[in-house]
Design a protein around this motif. Sequence first.
Motif, PDB file in Angstrom:
ATOM      1  N   TYR A  20      -3.811  -3.570  -2.678  1.00  0.00           N
ATOM      2  CA  TYR A  20      -2.719  -4.055  -3.520  1.00  0.00           C
ATOM      3  C   TYR A  20      -2.440  -3.080  -4.662  1.00  0.00           C
ATOM      4  O   TYR A  20      -3.361  -2.552  -5.277  1.00  0.00           O
ATOM      5  N   GLU A  21      -1.149  -2.851  -4.903  1.00  0.00           N
ATOM      6  CA  GLU A  21      -0.700  -2.051  -6.044  1.00  0.00           C
ATOM      7  C   GLU A  21       0.461  -2.774  -6.696  1.00  0.00           C
ATOM      8  O   GLU A  21       1.248  -3.421  -6.020  1.00  0.00           O
ATOM      9  N   HIS A  57      -8.007 -13.107  -4.279  1.00  0.00           N
ATOM     10  CA  HIS A  57      -9.406 -13.008  -4.697  1.00  0.00           C
ATOM     11  C   HIS A  57      -9.941 -14.296  -5.334  1.00  0.00           C
ATOM     12  O   HIS A  57     -11.097 -14.340  -5.732  1.00  0.00           O
ATOM     13  N   CYS A  79      -9.391  -3.194  -1.522  1.00  0.00           N
ATOM     14  CA  CYS A  79      -8.131  -3.931  -1.664  1.00  0.00           C
ATOM     15  C   CYS A  79      -7.002  -2.912  -1.825  1.00  0.00           C
ATOM     16  O   CYS A  79      -7.072  -2.031  -2.677  1.00  0.00           O
ATOM     17  N   VAL A  99      -0.482  -8.970 -11.276  1.00  0.00           N
ATOM     18  CA  VAL A  99      -1.912  -9.033 -11.002  1.00  0.00           C
ATOM     19  C   VAL A  99      -2.413 -10.477 -10.989  1.00  0.00           C
ATOM     20  O   VAL A  99      -3.225 -10.849 -10.138  1.00  0.00           O
ATOM     21  N   ILE A 127      -8.538  -4.582 -16.546  1.00  0.00           N
ATOM     22  CA  ILE A 127      -7.280  -4.184 -15.916  1.00  0.00           C
ATOM     23  C   ILE A 127      -6.593  -3.119 -16.760  1.00  0.00           C
ATOM     24  O   ILE A 127      -6.144  -2.093 -16.242  1.00  0.00           O
ATOM     25  N   HIS A 168      -1.613 -12.080  -7.639  1.00  0.00           N
ATOM     26  CA  HIS A 168      -2.444 -11.473  -6.594  1.00  0.00           C
ATOM     27  C   HIS A 168      -3.902 -11.912  -6.726  1.00  0.00           C
ATOM     28  O   HIS A 168      -4.533 -12.290  -5.725  1.00  0.00           O
ATOM     29  N   ALA A 169      -4.431 -11.855  -7.925  1.00  0.00           N
ATOM     30  CA  ALA A 169      -5.844 -12.200  -8.145  1.00  0.00           C
ATOM     31  C   ALA A 169      -6.137 -13.628  -7.699  1.00  0.00           C
ATOM     32  O   ALA A 169      -7.166 -13.889  -7.078  1.00  0.00           O
ATOM     33  N   LYS A 180      -3.833  -0.109  -9.336  1.00  0.00           N
ATOM     34  CA  LYS A 180      -4.340  -0.204  -7.972  1.00  0.00           C
ATOM     35  C   LYS A 180      -5.550  -1.125  -8.006  1.00  0.00           C
ATOM     36  O   LYS A 180      -6.532  -0.847  -8.697  1.00  0.00           O
ATOM     37  N   CYS A 181      -5.452  -2.224  -7.282  1.00  0.00           N
ATOM     38  CA  CYS A 181      -6.537  -3.205  -7.282  1.00  0.00           C
ATOM     39  C   CYS A 181      -7.849  -2.571  -6.834  1.00  0.00           C
ATOM     40  O   CYS A 181      -8.915  -2.954  -7.302  1.00  0.00           O
ATOM     41  N   SER A 182      -7.764  -1.589  -5.957  1.00  0.00           N
ATOM     42  CA  SER A 182      -8.991  -0.955  -5.461  1.00  0.00           C
ATOM     43  C   SER A 182      -9.790  -0.273  -6.565  1.00  0.00           C
ATOM     44  O   SER A 182     -10.977  -0.020  -6.397  1.00  0.00           O
TER      45      SER A 182
END
Length: 57
Positions: free
Chosen positions: A16-17, A38, A14, A30, A50, A33-34, A6-8
Amino acid sequence: MTMVLKCSDLIPGCDYETRGETLDEILLGVASHAKKVHDLEVTPELAKLIEGVIRKE
């Protein structure tokens, strides 16, 4: 066993998962997404962070 990130857990707010069977699968999701959301590259240091927040389901 499925793993989830979980990005949060790293970036509060965030939602995102990503899930995968291996660390490599998680890191591929990841990394995309990153970069897109981000504007971050997954460095070896970030990869260690991570790995520390990945959970098994």
